[in-house]
Design a protein around this motif. Structure first.
Motif, PDB file in Angstrom:
ATOM      1  N   GLN A  21     -48.620  18.253 -24.852  1.00 44.42           N
ATOM      2  CA  GLN A  21     -47.802  18.908 -23.838  1.00 44.42           C
ATOM      3  C   GLN A  21     -48.412  20.262 -23.512  1.00 44.42           C
ATOM      4  OE1 GLN A  21     -44.317  18.730 -26.479  1.00 44.42           O
ATOM      5  NE2 GLN A  21     -43.165  17.924 -24.733  1.00 44.42           N
ATOM      6  N   ALA A  69     -41.580  12.219 -22.001  1.00 47.02           N
ATOM      7  CA  ALA A  69     -41.106  13.406 -22.709  1.00 47.02           C
ATOM      8  C   ALA A  69     -41.329  13.323 -24.218  1.00 47.02           C
ATOM      9  CB  ALA A  69     -39.623  13.616 -22.417  1.00 47.02           C
ATOM     10  N   LYS A  70     -41.566  12.111 -24.734  1.00 46.60           N
ATOM     11  CA  LYS A  70     -41.806  11.922 -26.161  1.00 46.60           C
ATOM     12  C   LYS A  70     -43.227  11.432 -26.384  1.00 46.60           C
ATOM     13  CE  LYS A  70     -36.974  10.575 -26.977  1.00 46.60           C
ATOM     14  NZ  LYS A  70     -36.078   9.501 -27.480  1.00 46.60           N
ATOM     15  N   ARG A  71     -43.821  11.869 -27.485  1.00 40.05           N
ATOM     16  CA  ARG A  71     -45.187  11.463 -27.784  1.00 40.05           C
ATOM     17  C   ARG A  71     -45.302   9.942 -27.899  1.00 40.05           C
ATOM     18  NH1 ARG A  71     -49.582  14.134 -29.752  1.00 40.05           N
ATOM     19  NH2 ARG A  71     -48.351  16.003 -30.213  1.00 40.05           N
ATOM     20  N   ALA A  72     -44.236   9.305 -28.368  1.00 42.46           N
ATOM     21  CA  ALA A  72     -44.258   7.854 -28.564  1.00 42.46           C
ATOM     22  C   ALA A  72     -44.165   7.073 -27.261  1.00 42.46           C
ATOM     23  CB  ALA A  72     -43.131   7.435 -29.497  1.00 42.46           C
ATOM     24  N   ASP A  73     -43.807   7.734 -26.158  1.00 44.76           N
ATOM     25  CA  ASP A  73     -43.717   7.033 -24.877  1.00 44.76           C
ATOM     26  C   ASP A  73     -45.098   6.518 -24.471  1.00 44.76           C
ATOM     27  OD1 ASP A  73     -41.030   7.615 -24.720  1.00 44.76           O
ATOM     28  OD2 ASP A  73     -41.317   9.411 -23.482  1.00 44.76           O
ATOM     29  N   PHE A  79     -44.187  16.523 -19.859  1.00 45.06           N
ATOM     30  CA  PHE A  79     -44.590  15.174 -20.244  1.00 45.06           C
ATOM     31  C   PHE A  79     -45.933  15.226 -20.994  1.00 45.06           C
ATOM     32  CE2 PHE A  79     -42.251  12.042 -17.218  1.00 45.06           C
ATOM     33  CZ  PHE A  79     -41.034  12.555 -17.648  1.00 45.06           C
ATOM     34  N   PHE A  80     -46.066  14.330 -21.970  1.00 39.58           N
ATOM     35  CA  PHE A  80     -47.321  14.218 -22.703  1.00 39.58           C
ATOM     36  C   PHE A  80     -48.394  13.609 -21.806  1.00 39.58           C
ATOM     37  CE2 PHE A  80     -44.465  14.800 -26.226  1.00 39.58           C
ATOM     38  CZ  PHE A  80     -45.231  15.419 -27.204  1.00 39.58           C
TER      39      PHE A  80
END
Length: 225
Positions: free
Chosen positions: A144, A171-175, A197-198
């Protein structure tokens, strides 16, 4: 005898001309890919880039964890992004020279402001430009952009040179990130709901670009302070 006037306007050449016309591709709410947007600026941008690099050469910085980045970088503007064992931060001074970072060229600022406006973020006033150089095999892991003080301003990212696969997640690293092939002159703008967003860059494939050689240069404009 070759045609001294150059190639005729065949269907293939019409296709090539059509391919460099700017186009807009939505990526997420607040995020847009502007195909070929930087192409009208390329000669001035490349000339200005060379002047910046002459004053503040590329270097491979070390992360707080002791890892040397595969991407070489430098900065211009009133603030520059740096990383070393003490952490990530913006600093007005180049740690290699002890001098202020080079001023942001006017054409850089013009390109960033116009791209931001085209992406829906009028009034963007960047004070930092991170300049990343990717050699074949270099990559940028998902991260990010969160070291800035002003998250209301967008990020404007300009691609020059070899094509790269840009990873744009959530918004999450796992997305799971979507994959976008970025060509010379493409610009990505993201802000608002997508601002944190990552995102990252897959390992750069080898190749040779007519203007930039065996490298990709990425200009990332931010409002850092």
């Amino acid at each position: 005898m070759p045609n001294e006037r150059g190639p005729t306007l065949t269907a293939d050449l019409f296709d090539a001309v059509r391919d460099v016309r700017p186009s807009r591709e939505a990526m997420a709410e607040g995020a847009v890919l502007l195909r070929s947007f930087a192409r009208p600026f390329e000669n001035e941008v490349i000339a200005a880039l060379r002047e910046v690099i002459a004053q503040a050469p590329f270097r491979r910085m070390v992360t707080p964890g002791g890892h040397q980045m595969s991407v070489a970088m430098t900065n211009c503007g009133s603030a520059g992004w740096v990383t070393d064992p003490s952490g990530y931060r913006y600093d007005g001074v180049d740690p290699n020279s002890g001098q202020p970072w080079p001023a942001m060229p006017a054409v850089f600022r013009q390109l960033a402001e116009q791209a931001a406006a085209a992406g829906g973020f009028a009034g963007f006033a960047p004070d930092a430009c991170l300049i990343n150089r990717y050699a074949p095999g270099a990559r940028m892991s998902l991260h990010q952009d969160k070291d800035e003080q002003d998250f209301a301003a967008p990020i404007v990212s300009v691609s020059l040179g070899l094509p790269a696969v840009f990873l744009f997640g959530g918004a999450k690293r796992a997305d799971k990130p979507a994959r976008y092939r970025l060509e010379h002159g493409d610009v990505v703008v993201w802000g608002g709901p997508s601002r944190l967003f990552f995102h990252g860059v897959a390992p750069l494939a080898d190749g040779e670009h007519a203007l930039m050689g065996r490298q990709r240069i990425n200009l990332t404009f931010r409002k850092a302070q």
